[in-house]
Write an enzyme that holds these catalytic residues in place. Structure first.
Site, PDB file in Angstrom:
ATOM      1  N   HIS A 161       4.035  15.489  35.911  1.00  0.00           N
ATOM      2  CA  HIS A 161       3.006  16.250  36.623  1.00  0.00           C
ATOM      3  C   HIS A 161       1.923  16.697  35.649  1.00  0.00           C
ATOM      4  O   HIS A 161       2.164  16.785  34.435  1.00  0.00           O
ATOM      5  CB  HIS A 161       3.602  17.510  37.262  1.00  0.00           C
ATOM      6  N   CYS A 248       7.427  25.415  37.768  1.00  0.00           N
ATOM      7  CA  CYS A 248       8.043  24.745  38.926  1.00  0.00           C
ATOM      8  C   CYS A 248       8.869  25.702  39.786  1.00  0.00           C
ATOM      9  O   CYS A 248       9.064  25.460  40.987  1.00  0.00           O
ATOM     10  CB  CYS A 248       8.962  23.613  38.466  1.00  0.00           C
TER      11      CYS A 248
END
Length: 253
Positions: A161, A248
């Site tokens: 990511h 996250c």
């Protein structure tokens, strides 16, 4: 400034989560402890923390950042690129609607995961990755345009990511891995460059003047400290085994 945070407890099926890391399976009970310490740190920083119950149907559901994006004007329900995670939106939608008057969603054929979305002031930088595609970024740009935000697409290299490799610490400062420092959109920022052997520490979170970093990365810790930030270190070993970082584990707004 952040006021609210949403997190979800790890489920026992966490051990079956998606991973590309070769670090072994996470220890569920150790993950519970590390998650509890994470929640305690957020509360210590004065945030109103909503802790959602674990859901064993979804091994990766502790990583709530990927399934929604929270802005000062609206919430966005994403459409994860990992097919096994797509139904996770069903267990976050009600909570997002309870916090935002206006909520929109990413539709098929778009994919978008929150780990690819970094907000800096009124601009979003969105990573084009294996989990987030151009259709998803276009939909997100169309949504944000209506609310006065800009969206820039960032092509990524070999990372999961965008926020795997870069984090924004306010004050025009990025924590960033070496391979991302030449990206055109990041040229005007001050950069705290993480050494390659400490790349995991690039995923850290700024909370109202304090930076939470993963424990065990002394060079990065010292650089952030020298830059003038207060620091909280947290053990993240079990989430690292699942390619997960500090950002996250929460939705911050």
């Amino acid at each position: 400034m952040f006021k609210n945070v949403i997190v979800r407890k790890p489920c026992p099926n966490l051990v079956s989560g998606i991973t590309t890391a070769d670090l072994g399976k996470p220890d569920y009970h150790k993950a519970l402890l590390q998650h509890s310490q994470y929640v305690d740190a957020l509360k210590k920083l004065g945030l109103d923390v909503t802790v959602l119950e674990a859901d064993n149907r979804f091994p990766d559901s502790v990583f709530v950042e990927d399934v929604a994006i929270c802005t000062e004007k609206c919430g966005v329900i994403t459409r994860p690129g990992a097919k096994s995670r797509r139904d996770e939106i069903t267990i976050i939608e009600d909570k997002i609607h309870s916090h935002f008057d206006h909520v929109e969603s990413i539709k098929e054929t778009g994919t978008l995961e929150g780990g690819d979305v970094m907000m800096i002031d009124d601009t979003f930088y969105v990573g084009l990755s294996d989990r987030t595609n151009e259709a998803g970024i276009k939909q997100f740009r169309d949504i944000m345009d209506k609310h006065g935000f800009s969206v820039h697409q960032v092509t990524l290299g070999d990372i999961l990511h965008l926020k795997t490799g870069v984090s924004y610490l306010e004050n025009n400062t990025l924590v960033i891995i070496p391979e991302m420092i030449e990206i055109e959109y990041f040229q005007s920022f001050n950069k705290i460059v993480v050494p390659p052997e400490e790349a995991y520490a690039a995923n850290c979170i700024w909370i109202n003047g304090t930076v939470i970093i993963p424990a065990g990365y002394p060079v990065t810790k010292q650089k952030i400290k020298v830059a003038g930030y207060d620091i909280i270190e947290l053990e993240m070993t079990e989430f690292k085994k699942l390619d997960g970082g500090l950002s996250c584990l929460s939705l911050r707004f």
